[in-house]
Design a protein around this motif. Structure first.
Motif, PDB file in Angstrom:
ATOM      1  N   LEU A 759       0.867  -1.174   0.000  1.00  0.00           N
ATOM      2  CA  LEU A 759       0.000   0.000   0.000  1.00  0.00           C
ATOM      3  C   LEU A 759       0.901   1.220   0.000  1.00  0.00           C
ATOM      4  CD1 LEU A 759      -2.656   1.605   0.365  1.00  0.00           C
ATOM      5  CD2 LEU A 759      -2.445   1.191   2.835  1.00  0.00           C
ATOM      6  N   LEU A 760       0.707   2.080  -0.992  1.00  0.00           N
ATOM      7  CA  LEU A 760       1.529   3.267  -1.119  1.00  0.00           C
ATOM      8  C   LEU A 760       0.649   4.496  -0.881  1.00  0.00           C
ATOM      9  CD1 LEU A 760       4.472   3.918  -1.835  1.00  0.00           C
ATOM     10  CD2 LEU A 760       3.744   4.251  -4.194  1.00  0.00           C
ATOM     11  N   VAL A 761       1.004   5.247   0.152  1.00  0.00           N
ATOM     12  CA  VAL A 761       0.236   6.441   0.497  1.00  0.00           C
ATOM     13  C   VAL A 761       1.057   7.665   0.115  1.00  0.00           C
ATOM     14  CG1 VAL A 761      -0.923   7.722   2.327  1.00  0.00           C
ATOM     15  CG2 VAL A 761      -0.872   5.219   2.387  1.00  0.00           C
ATOM     16  N   SER A 762       0.503   8.454  -0.820  1.00  0.00           N
ATOM     17  CA  SER A 762       1.249   9.613  -1.297  1.00  0.00           C
ATOM     18  C   SER A 762       0.307  10.638  -1.910  1.00  0.00           C
ATOM     19  CB  SER A 762       2.291   9.198  -2.338  1.00  0.00           C
ATOM     20  OG  SER A 762       2.973  10.309  -2.845  1.00  0.00           O
ATOM     21  N   SER A 763       0.592  11.888  -1.641  1.00  0.00           N
ATOM     22  CA  SER A 763      -0.186  12.972  -2.278  1.00  0.00           C
ATOM     23  C   SER A 763       0.505  13.450  -3.550  1.00  0.00           C
ATOM     24  CB  SER A 763      -0.342  14.140  -1.300  1.00  0.00           C
ATOM     25  OG  SER A 763       0.940  14.606  -0.900  1.00  0.00           O
ATOM     26  N   GLU A 765       1.090  13.084  -7.060  1.00  0.00           N
ATOM     27  CA  GLU A 765       0.441  12.430  -8.206  1.00  0.00           C
ATOM     28  C   GLU A 765       1.466  11.921  -9.215  1.00  0.00           C
ATOM     29  OE1 GLU A 765      -2.979  13.426 -11.572  1.00  0.00           O
ATOM     30  OE2 GLU A 765      -2.664  14.812  -9.902  1.00  0.00           O
ATOM     31  N   TYR A 766       2.545  12.694  -9.379  1.00  0.00           N
ATOM     32  CA  TYR A 766       3.597  12.275 -10.313  1.00  0.00           C
ATOM     33  C   TYR A 766       4.193  10.930  -9.902  1.00  0.00           C
ATOM     34  CZ  TYR A 766       8.453  11.992 -11.917  1.00  0.00           C
ATOM     35  OH  TYR A 766       9.644  11.545 -12.410  1.00  0.00           O
ATOM     36  N   PHE A 767       4.451  10.786  -8.615  1.00  0.00           N
ATOM     37  CA  PHE A 767       5.042   9.538  -8.126  1.00  0.00           C
ATOM     38  C   PHE A 767       4.058   8.377  -8.241  1.00  0.00           C
ATOM     39  CE2 PHE A 767       6.218   6.664  -4.538  1.00  0.00           C
ATOM     40  CZ  PHE A 767       7.406   6.216  -5.074  1.00  0.00           C
ATOM     41  N   ILE A 768       2.773   8.634  -7.916  1.00  0.00           N
ATOM     42  CA  ILE A 768       1.749   7.592  -8.029  1.00  0.00           C
ATOM     43  C   ILE A 768       1.659   7.101  -9.472  1.00  0.00           C
ATOM     44  CG2 ILE A 768      -0.744   7.129  -7.881  1.00  0.00           C
ATOM     45  CD1 ILE A 768       0.593   7.215  -5.161  1.00  0.00           C
ATOM     46  N   ASN A 769       1.678   8.021 -10.426  1.00  0.00           N
ATOM     47  CA  ASN A 769       1.614   7.651 -11.853  1.00  0.00           C
ATOM     48  C   ASN A 769       2.868   6.895 -12.277  1.00  0.00           C
ATOM     49  OD1 ASN A 769      -0.891   8.844 -12.175  1.00  0.00           O
ATOM     50  ND2 ASN A 769      -0.036  10.833 -12.802  1.00  0.00           N
ATOM     51  N   LEU A 770       4.019   7.334 -11.740  1.00  0.00           N
ATOM     52  CA  LEU A 770       5.284   6.656 -12.060  1.00  0.00           C
ATOM     53  C   LEU A 770       5.229   5.200 -11.612  1.00  0.00           C
ATOM     54  CD1 LEU A 770       8.268   6.914 -13.088  1.00  0.00           C
ATOM     55  CD2 LEU A 770       8.883   7.490 -10.726  1.00  0.00           C
ATOM     56  N   ILE A 787      -0.544  -3.820  -6.035  1.00  0.00           N
ATOM     57  CA  ILE A 787      -0.104  -2.503  -5.593  1.00  0.00           C
ATOM     58  C   ILE A 787      -1.340  -1.615  -5.456  1.00  0.00           C
ATOM     59  CG2 ILE A 787       1.292  -0.465  -6.165  1.00  0.00           C
ATOM     60  CD1 ILE A 787       3.049  -2.308  -7.886  1.00  0.00           C
ATOM     61  N   LYS A 788      -1.541  -1.110  -4.255  1.00  0.00           N
ATOM     62  CA  LYS A 788      -2.676  -0.219  -4.002  1.00  0.00           C
ATOM     63  C   LYS A 788      -2.132   1.149  -3.624  1.00  0.00           C
ATOM     64  CE  LYS A 788      -6.865   0.210  -1.170  1.00  0.00           C
ATOM     65  NZ  LYS A 788      -7.637  -0.343  -0.030  1.00  0.00           N
ATOM     66  N   THR A 789      -2.747   2.203  -4.119  1.00  0.00           N
ATOM     67  CA  THR A 789      -2.293   3.554  -3.800  1.00  0.00           C
ATOM     68  C   THR A 789      -3.432   4.375  -3.188  1.00  0.00           C
ATOM     69  OG1 THR A 789      -2.836   4.351  -6.019  1.00  0.00           O
ATOM     70  CG2 THR A 789      -0.589   3.555  -5.667  1.00  0.00           C
ATOM     71  N   GLU A 790      -3.072   5.259  -2.260  1.00  0.00           N
ATOM     72  CA  GLU A 790      -4.022   6.156  -1.611  1.00  0.00           C
ATOM     73  C   GLU A 790      -3.376   7.533  -1.485  1.00  0.00           C
ATOM     74  OE1 GLU A 790      -7.070   5.580  -0.784  1.00  0.00           O
ATOM     75  OE2 GLU A 790      -7.240   3.386  -0.685  1.00  0.00           O
ATOM     76  N   ASN A 791      -4.246   8.563  -1.526  1.00  0.00           N
ATOM     77  CA  ASN A 791      -3.730   9.914  -1.308  1.00  0.00           C
ATOM     78  C   ASN A 791      -3.395  10.142   0.155  1.00  0.00           C
ATOM     79  OD1 ASN A 791      -3.853  10.703  -3.956  1.00  0.00           O
ATOM     80  ND2 ASN A 791      -5.986  11.372  -3.811  1.00  0.00           N
ATOM     81  N   HIS A 792      -4.241   9.579   1.050  1.00  0.00           N
ATOM     82  CA  HIS A 792      -3.977   9.690   2.479  1.00  0.00           C
ATOM     83  C   HIS A 792      -4.751   8.603   3.219  1.00  0.00           C
ATOM     84  CE1 HIS A 792      -7.794  11.864   2.078  1.00  0.00           C
ATOM     85  NE2 HIS A 792      -8.022  11.490   3.339  1.00  0.00           N
ATOM     86  N   LEU A 793      -4.365   8.384   4.493  1.00  0.00           N
ATOM     87  CA  LEU A 793      -5.048   7.405   5.350  1.00  0.00           C
ATOM     88  C   LEU A 793      -5.434   8.085   6.656  1.00  0.00           C
ATOM     89  CD1 LEU A 793      -2.951   4.111   5.119  1.00  0.00           C
ATOM     90  CD2 LEU A 793      -5.174   4.533   4.094  1.00  0.00           C
ATOM     91  N   ALA A 794      -6.617   7.732   7.134  1.00  0.00           N
ATOM     92  CA  ALA A 794      -7.070   8.280   8.428  1.00  0.00           C
ATOM     93  C   ALA A 794      -6.191   7.729   9.548  1.00  0.00           C
ATOM     94  CB  ALA A 794      -8.533   7.925   8.667  1.00  0.00           C
ATOM     95  N   SER A 808       6.304  10.099   0.619  1.00  0.00           N
ATOM     96  CA  SER A 808       5.413   8.935   0.518  1.00  0.00           C
ATOM     97  C   SER A 808       5.671   7.970   1.666  1.00  0.00           C
ATOM     98  CB  SER A 808       5.629   8.209  -0.814  1.00  0.00           C
ATOM     99  OG  SER A 808       5.512   9.102  -1.903  1.00  0.00           O
ATOM    100  N   VAL A 809       4.636   7.155   1.967  1.00  0.00           N
ATOM    101  CA  VAL A 809       4.776   6.114   2.986  1.00  0.00           C
ATOM    102  C   VAL A 809       4.378   4.782   2.363  1.00  0.00           C
ATOM    103  CG1 VAL A 809       4.096   5.301   5.270  1.00  0.00           C
ATOM    104  CG2 VAL A 809       4.254   7.751   4.824  1.00  0.00           C
ATOM    105  N   LEU A 810       5.211   3.774   2.593  1.00  0.00           N
ATOM    106  CA  LEU A 810       4.938   2.431   2.084  1.00  0.00           C
ATOM    107  C   LEU A 810       4.497   1.553   3.248  1.00  0.00           C
ATOM    108  CD1 LEU A 810       5.250   0.091  -0.085  1.00  0.00           C
ATOM    109  CD2 LEU A 810       7.571  -0.170   0.836  1.00  0.00           C
TER     110      LEU A 810
END
Length: 885
Positions: A759-763, A765-770, A787-794, A808-810
């Motif tokens: 799970l990759l948490v990152s705001s 967008e360039y890195f998420i697309n990469l 591979i799952k991506t999120e903009n943020h986690l509660a 980013s946080v993995l």
């Protein structure tokens, strides 16, 4: 290029099968000879000639590997290259070898006579003289063996005579009585730079010299009581108030009735011994100079064999060390020996046999050095000749500025006999290039040639131009002189380099070479010189037989810097063998996946990120390698190439590209991957060829479109159009993510075959697309399923390993991936071990006795051990926290 019909390399690389085959192929096709096109720019090296007596040692192997790399590189760059080999007659060493052989037959050289002895030497040379040249072939030396020279061959000998006569006619050679270094064991004079000064723990003896017509004594300190009967004076410093009243008086020489003067000379060190020194002009170079200044007689008390002569009185016939003991005993009996002190000093030893040198006055031939040294000094100071590294310039100039006349005569039979004849009828001295039939003054035929031969270095000094045909104006001399570079060890700058420079300038009007590339010595793993006495020598032929020549070559030069000594390391040899196997296996993989391949131009837009990254990396590496080679930093060039092949090509690109080579991918995508693999491997082989010629030629000949030999292929050039810095930046981010995932897998001992989700948490967008665009790489290289991506986690997920990098946080969920209970138990056990280590290290470091008595490096290691254990502890505690959540 026709479609590639797959060719298999053998499963395991066998150097023995490959190396002899390709060396014979290169020689048979005359690839080592200069190209016929005389319009090409030239590059030339003359090989430092190994002794004809010798066999290959690691120094030769390093020296010739460095030269071969340069020649192969320049040949591939399109230069017309000449690397000229040869051997040196090595006067003292060769004669000693034959004398040993005769002794085994209970014969001496005198039993045979000069003519028969020299026949024996030539026979020996014919049998063994080619041994070292054959051994140099084993390491891949690509020199033109058809031009092999020997310093005693007919044409070379003519050049030696030409030089001697030229010097003689210019009054640069003279004969005179002078104090020289004499080796009693080799039975010949040797030059100053053939003397090695070694530290010794000896003694200083204090001896009473009775003042004439007085009951008083002058006490003198000396390290050489055995030469006392050769004393012709006692010297004190003119500024020494203690002895001013004694200057001009005489003392009676102990053990004799002879009177000798007390005189003052600035040379005397007031603080040495008593401040008064015995002066023996015939047995000490400094005493010799004082004797000349004060008109002292010269009394030689020792023969050339180290035994005392008739001037030594009752000590005649004693060996010098025996004489010392007897003299001291007699002095003690006469109450003239005051005391004995321990004294640490240096003693000169013969470089060849290690015997203690005896300074003796002898009639010898000398070269006047001041007129020759000045132009040779200017050639380096003004930059005509460059030393690499530059620090050796100072060493060279320092020696040339303080140079002494060169003793060039040797009391040997093997060598270039001095071309001087003495007329027995009228006394005329004749110096001639040709053997004279009669005396030009009185026409007498009763001529006797000088018995001595020339110092071996006299002929070696002509090597760069005499090997090319000088004094004749040959085509080779015109094309290849001055030579491009001299590659040699730091230990013969004075013996050889300096003498070649002044000889070249004097006899050709040109410098002999433009660059002098100095390398260090090969030491053992403990940093000691290799020697028979230490038993630490390594035979390079043994290394070649076990690991192959390419492995020996590459292991010696990787990481080596110009001028610095090199420690031979077996681990490095084995690592290089592994590198060769890695390259071999990578090449097999590429070849096995080129079936049906035909080279096709690919548009840059069709390349994937990994392709663009690799092509950018190799362009950058090519530029760096070329620059390091231009700067003679061959070791650094090799290191860069090693890292690129091992890491970028083998560990990353080949693994990244494997899925695209499968039949499930579109044929054109497979073709792109094949194209990049083929072009990169071909470039790698060309770049590596100068360093590892055999394995590269073998692989190359299995590639589609191979020419007749890789050694004549064009050297790879950097293509700026293929450099995409954005590809480097993007691939670096992808590789960093892969490494982080791998590290977490290792920390939690996740089975390599177990697929994981991330799970990759990152705001960003360039890195998420990469990540999305290159998820195939991540899944392939890190064992990832989804591979799952999120903009943020509660809130962060439970029982998940986490790692933060940039913005980013993995997260890697561990539930169901590992046995949590087992892993907690394992980590607790590991924590217990580390706690004990911390306790032990802390105990030592808190112990004042340990800190005060243990060596500094031991204390530093203990501190590093403590720090490492604390880091491990912190990591385990974090992992336990994850598992307990």
């Amino acid at each position: 290029m026709q479609p590639y019909d797959k060719i298999q390399l053998d499963p395991v690389y066998d150097p023995a099968q490959v190396e002899n085959k390709w060396y014979a192929y290169w020689k048979d096709h005359d690839y080592f000879k200069p190209a016929a096109d005389r319009n090409k720019e030239t590059f030339s090296i003359v090989m430092p000639p190994p002794n004809v007596t010798g066999s290959l040692h690691l120094g030769h192997a390093l020296d010739n590997t460095l030269q071969d790399i340069l020649v192969r590189w320049k040949r591939m760059q399109g230069y017309r290259c000449l690397w000229l080999p040869g051997t040196d007659h090595a006067g003292i060493a060769t004669q000693a070898r034959i004398v040993e052989a005769l002794a085994a037959e209970s014969l001496s050289k005198e039993d045979l006579g000069r003519e028969e002895f020299l026949k024996r030497v030539w026979q020996w040379k014919d049998i063994y003289g080619d041994r070292i040249s054959n051994q140099l072939s084993l390491i891949g030396s690509s020199c033109d063996w058809s031009l092999t020279r020997f310093t005693m061959d007919e044409k070379y000998s003519e050049a030696v005579r030409e030089v001697f006569v030229n010097f003689y006619n210019k009054n640069l050679i003279y004969q005179g009585n002078y104090i020289i270094n004499w080796c009693p064991q080799c039975d010949t004079a040797i030059s100053d730079i053939e003397v090695e000064h070694e530290e010794h723990d000896g003694h200083l003896w204090y001896i009473k010299y009775p003042l004439d017509n007085s009951g008083e004594y002058l006490t003198v300190a000396t390290t050489r009581p055995e030469t006392i009967l050769g004393d012709t004076g006692v010297a004190v410093n003119p500024g020494d108030e203690r002895f001013k009243s004694l200057v001009g008086k005489t003392v009676r020489l102990p053990l004799t009735e002879r009177l000798i003067p007390i005189f003052a000379d600035e040379y005397v060190d007031i603080d040495f011994g008593t401040g008064a020194v015995k002066v023996t002009p015939a047995h000490d170079p400094n005493d010799f100079e004082m004797g000349l200044r004060h008109n002292l007689p010269q009394i030689t008390v020792m023969n050339t064999n180290g035994y005392m002569n008739e001037n030594a009185g009752k000590y005649e016939g004693l060996e010098r060390s025996q004489c010392r003991r007897q003299v001291l005993s007699d002095l003690e009996k006469q109450n003239l020996l005051v005391k004995t002190e321990n004294h640490h000093h240096t003693i000169g030893h013969c470089q060849r046999c290690n015997a203690i040198i005896e300074p003796l006055i002898s009639k010898q031939w000398f070269v006047k050095m001041k007129p020759l040294a000045q132009p040779a000094l200017e050639a380096v100071v003004n930059g005509s000749i460059t030393f690499i590294p530059e620090r050796f310039t100072k060493i060279y100039t320092g020696w040339m500025e303080n140079i002494r006349d060169w003793c060039i005569s040797r009391q040997l039979w093997w060598g270039h006999r001095i071309p001087v004849w003495y007329c027995q009828s009228c006394g005329q001295i004749i110096c001639s290039k040709d053997d004279p039939a009669a005396c030009p003054s009185c026409a007498s035929h009763n001529l006797v040639q000088d018995e001595d031969v020339l110092d071996t270095w006299f002929s070696s000094a002509l090597w760069p131009f005499a090997t090319l045909g000088w004094p004749e104006k040959t085509q080779n001399l015109q094309d290849f002189y001055p030579t491009s570079v001299l590659v040699t060890g730091r230990d013969i700058i004075f013996f050889w380099v300096a003498r070649m420079i002044f000889s070249g300038l004097e006899h050709t009007g040109q410098i002999p070479f433009y660059n002098v590339n100095i390398h260090g010595l090969i030491l053992d793993q403990q940093g000691r010189k290799m020697s028979k006495s230490l038993g630490n020598g390594i035979d390079p032929i043994d290394v070649i037989n076990q690991f192959g020549a390419d492995t020996l070559r590459f292991s010696m030069i990787t990481g080596v810097t110009p001028g610095n000594d090199i420690r031979f390391n077996w681990e490095k040899v084995e690592n290089t063998r592994n590198f060769a196997n890695k390259l071999w296996n990578a090449a097999r993989f590429v070849l096995m996946n080129l079936d049906g391949y035909k080279y096709t131009d690919i548009k840059s837009s069709e390349l994937q990120l990994a392709d663009r990254w690799l092509l950018t990396r190799i362009q950058q590496r090519k530029a760096e390698i070329n620059q390091h080679l231009e700067n003679y930093e061959l070791g650094e060039a090799a290191r860069i190439l090693y890292d690129f092949i091992w890491d970028d090509f083998c560990d990353w690109y080949i693994e990244l590209v494997k899925p695209r080579l499968s039949k499930t991918f579109a044929p054109h995508e497979r073709l792109i991957a094949q194209n990049v693999l083929y072009t990169t491997l071909t470039e790698i082989l060309r770049l590596l060829h100068p360093f590892m010629p055999f394995i590269t030629e073998e692989i190359y000949h299995n590639l589609p479109g191979a020419s007749e030999t890789i050694m004549l292929d064009a050297w790879p050039q950097t293509d700026p159009a293929l450099i995409q810095l954005s590809a480097l930046e993007e691939m670096t981010q992808v590789m960093t993510l892969i490494k982080v995932i791998r590290n977490i897998r290792g920390e939690f001992t996740i089975n390599p075959g177990t697929k994981i989700d991330i799970l990759l948490v990152s705001s960003n967008e360039y890195f998420i697309n990469l990540v999305a665009d290159n998820q195939l790489y991540i899944k392939t290289m890190a064992g990832v399923e989804n591979i799952k991506t999120e903009n943020h986690l509660a809130s962060p997920p439970t029982q998940a390993a986490a790692a933060q990098f940039t913005d980013s946080v993995l997260y890697i969920p561990l539930e169901g991936i590992i046995n949590t209970e087992q892993e907690i138990n394992r980590l607790n056990k590991e924590l217990g071990k580390i706690a004990k280590e911390l306790e032990q290290s802390a105990g030592k470091l808190n112990n004042d006795k340990f800190l005060s008595k243990a060596p500094l490096d031991v204390v530093d290691k203990e501190r590093a051990k403590l720090q490492e254990a604390e880091i491990k502890k912190e990591g385990i505690l974090k992992r336990l926290q994850v598992l307990r959540n």
